[in-house]
Scaffold this motif. Structure first.
Motif, PDB file in Angstrom:
ATOM      1  N   ASP A 139       0.833  -1.201   0.000  1.00 50.77           N
ATOM      2  CA  ASP A 139       0.000   0.000   0.000  1.00 50.77           C
ATOM      3  C   ASP A 139       0.868   1.252   0.000  1.00 50.77           C
ATOM      4  O   ASP A 139       0.580   2.211  -0.720  1.00 50.77           O
ATOM      5  N   ALA A 140       1.928   1.260   0.808  1.00 49.83           N
ATOM      6  CA  ALA A 140       2.807   2.433   0.850  1.00 49.83           C
ATOM      7  C   ALA A 140       3.449   2.682  -0.513  1.00 49.83           C
ATOM      8  O   ALA A 140       3.473   3.820  -1.002  1.00 49.83           O
ATOM      9  N   GLU A 141       3.940   1.633  -1.142  1.00 49.65           N
ATOM     10  CA  GLU A 141       4.595   1.788  -2.441  1.00 49.65           C
ATOM     11  C   GLU A 141       3.585   2.158  -3.525  1.00 49.65           C
ATOM     12  O   GLU A 141       3.871   2.980  -4.400  1.00 49.65           O
ATOM     13  N   PHE A 142       2.384   1.576  -3.445  1.00 51.75           N
ATOM     14  CA  PHE A 142       1.328   1.920  -4.389  1.00 51.75           C
ATOM     15  C   PHE A 142       0.932   3.388  -4.252  1.00 51.75           C
ATOM     16  O   PHE A 142       0.824   4.115  -5.249  1.00 51.75           O
ATOM     17  N   SER A 143       0.746   3.860  -3.017  1.00 56.56           N
ATOM     18  CA  SER A 143       0.268   5.218  -2.788  1.00 56.56           C
ATOM     19  C   SER A 143       1.300   6.260  -3.216  1.00 56.56           C
ATOM     20  O   SER A 143       0.955   7.264  -3.847  1.00 56.56           O
ATOM     21  N   ILE A 144       2.563   6.028  -2.883  1.00 56.38           N
ATOM     22  CA  ILE A 144       3.607   6.971  -3.274  1.00 56.38           C
ATOM     23  C   ILE A 144       3.792   6.972  -4.795  1.00 56.38           C
ATOM     24  O   ILE A 144       3.923   8.035  -5.423  1.00 56.38           O
ATOM     25  N   ALA A 145       3.790   5.786  -5.398  1.00 51.15           N
ATOM     26  CA  ALA A 145       3.941   5.705  -6.857  1.00 51.15           C
ATOM     27  C   ALA A 145       2.749   6.333  -7.570  1.00 51.15           C
ATOM     28  O   ALA A 145       2.907   7.002  -8.607  1.00 51.15           O
ATOM     29  N   LEU A 146       1.541   6.149  -7.035  1.00 50.51           N
ATOM     30  CA  LEU A 146       0.355   6.726  -7.656  1.00 50.51           C
ATOM     31  C   LEU A 146       0.395   8.254  -7.613  1.00 50.51           C
ATOM     32  O   LEU A 146       0.101   8.921  -8.612  1.00 50.51           O
ATOM     33  N   MET A 147       0.781   8.823  -6.462  1.00 47.97           N
ATOM     34  CA  MET A 147       0.860  10.271  -6.375  1.00 47.97           C
ATOM     35  C   MET A 147       1.972  10.833  -7.267  1.00 47.97           C
ATOM     36  O   MET A 147       1.821  11.900  -7.861  1.00 47.97           O
ATOM     37  N   HIS A 148       3.069  10.104  -7.354  1.00 51.14           N
ATOM     38  CA  HIS A 148       4.139  10.513  -8.271  1.00 51.14           C
ATOM     39  C   HIS A 148       3.614  10.534  -9.701  1.00 51.14           C
ATOM     40  O   HIS A 148       3.869  11.479 -10.471  1.00 51.14           O
ATOM     41  N   ASN A 149       2.854   9.516 -10.059  1.00 54.76           N
ATOM     42  CA  ASN A 149       2.296   9.447 -11.405  1.00 54.76           C
ATOM     43  C   ASN A 149       1.280  10.561 -11.650  1.00 54.76           C
ATOM     44  O   ASN A 149       1.214  11.132 -12.745  1.00 54.76           O
TER      45      ASN A 149
END
Length: 341
Positions: A139-149
């Protein structure tokens, strides 16, 4: 006690990403008593614990330890429902972050989401505050990657990060993360975040007409107001506790003052729910310590300080009373028998 929830629209995006990598999400959804068409309900929610468990299990089933990162990179306009449209229709990237910061609670409970800008550096922070929710790496990696995207969609390909931080220890090849974010990536940190030069904050989005922004914001503002009217007092108390730093827990007097009630009234409300303030504080600290022992490589002394103990000896005694074992043995048992998703 009410369990934190998250919008099913976020899980719909993850399910679509599983399709793209050739992993059928239907059997996984069934394991959480969900069907594919349940994920199209814009008002539907699911327990946040189930969402975290789904992400961890999906990574295992897809044999892809970087599933969260890749799902975040594939984030589309509707990945976050109205909140995604709010971000991408904002009149500037600064306004996009400010709006996201204000309204994330409309799709997810138990989260600390902060945006700050100082000294020429802007930082976005994301962290689940419910310490009982332990399996949160994907979830942490998904959330940070999603906001970066989302930022790259807003600004364009020239958007670059300075650094990325994660709470958990590195699990896999660290080069994958550096190549993914194109910057330094640090693990075993106090939070999940990314930072970038603040000159990007003045950028304007070419994606959506900014005239949509006030319309979406008004919709989200009404949802926040409705939620506030339905909120129960004990949930407000838990929110105050969870959003405070682990190493600086507010006193009951401070919580009562923030809610505009007396300490006696607040104590009665807690008692009516079968809760005591000191037990809530202790449980939060112990669950946080357990997560850090299992998912980070910090030493016991550092973990003791991070969860609010002045020295290690008192932490070890409290941990032993709570879990019936020492922090060292707890960590070793977790390494030998990693929890299943």
């Amino acid at each position: 006690m009410l369990k934190p929830t998250i919008s099913v629209l976020v899980l719909r995006h993850v399910a679509n990403c599983l399709d793209l990598v050739g992993c059928d999400p239907e059997p996984l959804l069934a394991g959480f008593h969900l069907r594919r068409n349940d994920l199209d309900n814009a008002k539907g929610v699911m327990p946040l614990e189930d969402f975290l468990g789904f992400l961890e299990l999906a990574a295992v089933k897809a044999a892809n330890p970087y599933l969260g990162l890749q799902a975040g990179r594939l984030g589309a306009l509707n990945s976050l429902g109205a909140l995604g449209f709010l971000f991408l229709s904002a009149p500037s990237l600064r306004a996009a972050f400010t709006g996201f910061d204000s309204y994330l609670a409309t799709i997810q409970d138990a989260v600390r989401n902060r945006f700050s800008a100082q000294g020429g550096i802007a930082t976005f922070e994301y962290m689940i505050t419910d310490q009982t929710l332990q399996s949160r790496r994907q979830d942490a990696e998904f959330s940070i990657a999603l906001m970066h995207n989302m930022c790259r969609n807003y600004v364009g390909g020239e958007f670059e990060l300075i650094e990325v931080r994660f709470e958990h220890a590195c699990q896999g090849d660290e080069r994958v993360y550096r190549e993914f974010f194109r910057c330094g990536v640090f693990f075993d940190q106090d939070t999940n975040s990314f930072s970038f030069e603040d000159h990007f904050l003045g950028c304007k989005s070419p994606v959506i007409d900014p005239e949509l922004y006030p319309i979406v914001e008004e919709h989200l503002r009404r949802r926040v107001a409705d939620s506030a009217r339905r909120a129960r007092s004990h949930k407000d108390i838990i929110r105050v506790l969870e959003t405070s730093p682990l190493d600086r827990t507010p006193t009951l007097d401070e919580v009562a003052a923030s809610m505009g009630v007396s300490v006696a009234t607040l104590s009665r409300r807690l008692k009516a729910q079968g809760m005591r303030w000191r037990d809530l504080v202790n449980d939060r600290r112990m669950h946080a310590a357990a997560r850090l022992l299992r998912q980070s490589q910090r030493d016991v002394a550092e973990i003791a300080l991070s969860v609010g103990f002045a020295e290690s000896a008192s932490f070890v005694r409290r941990f032993g009373r709570h879990f019936g074992t020492t922090p060292q043995r707890f960590r070793k048992a977790g390494a030998e028998n990693p929890p299943r998703a």
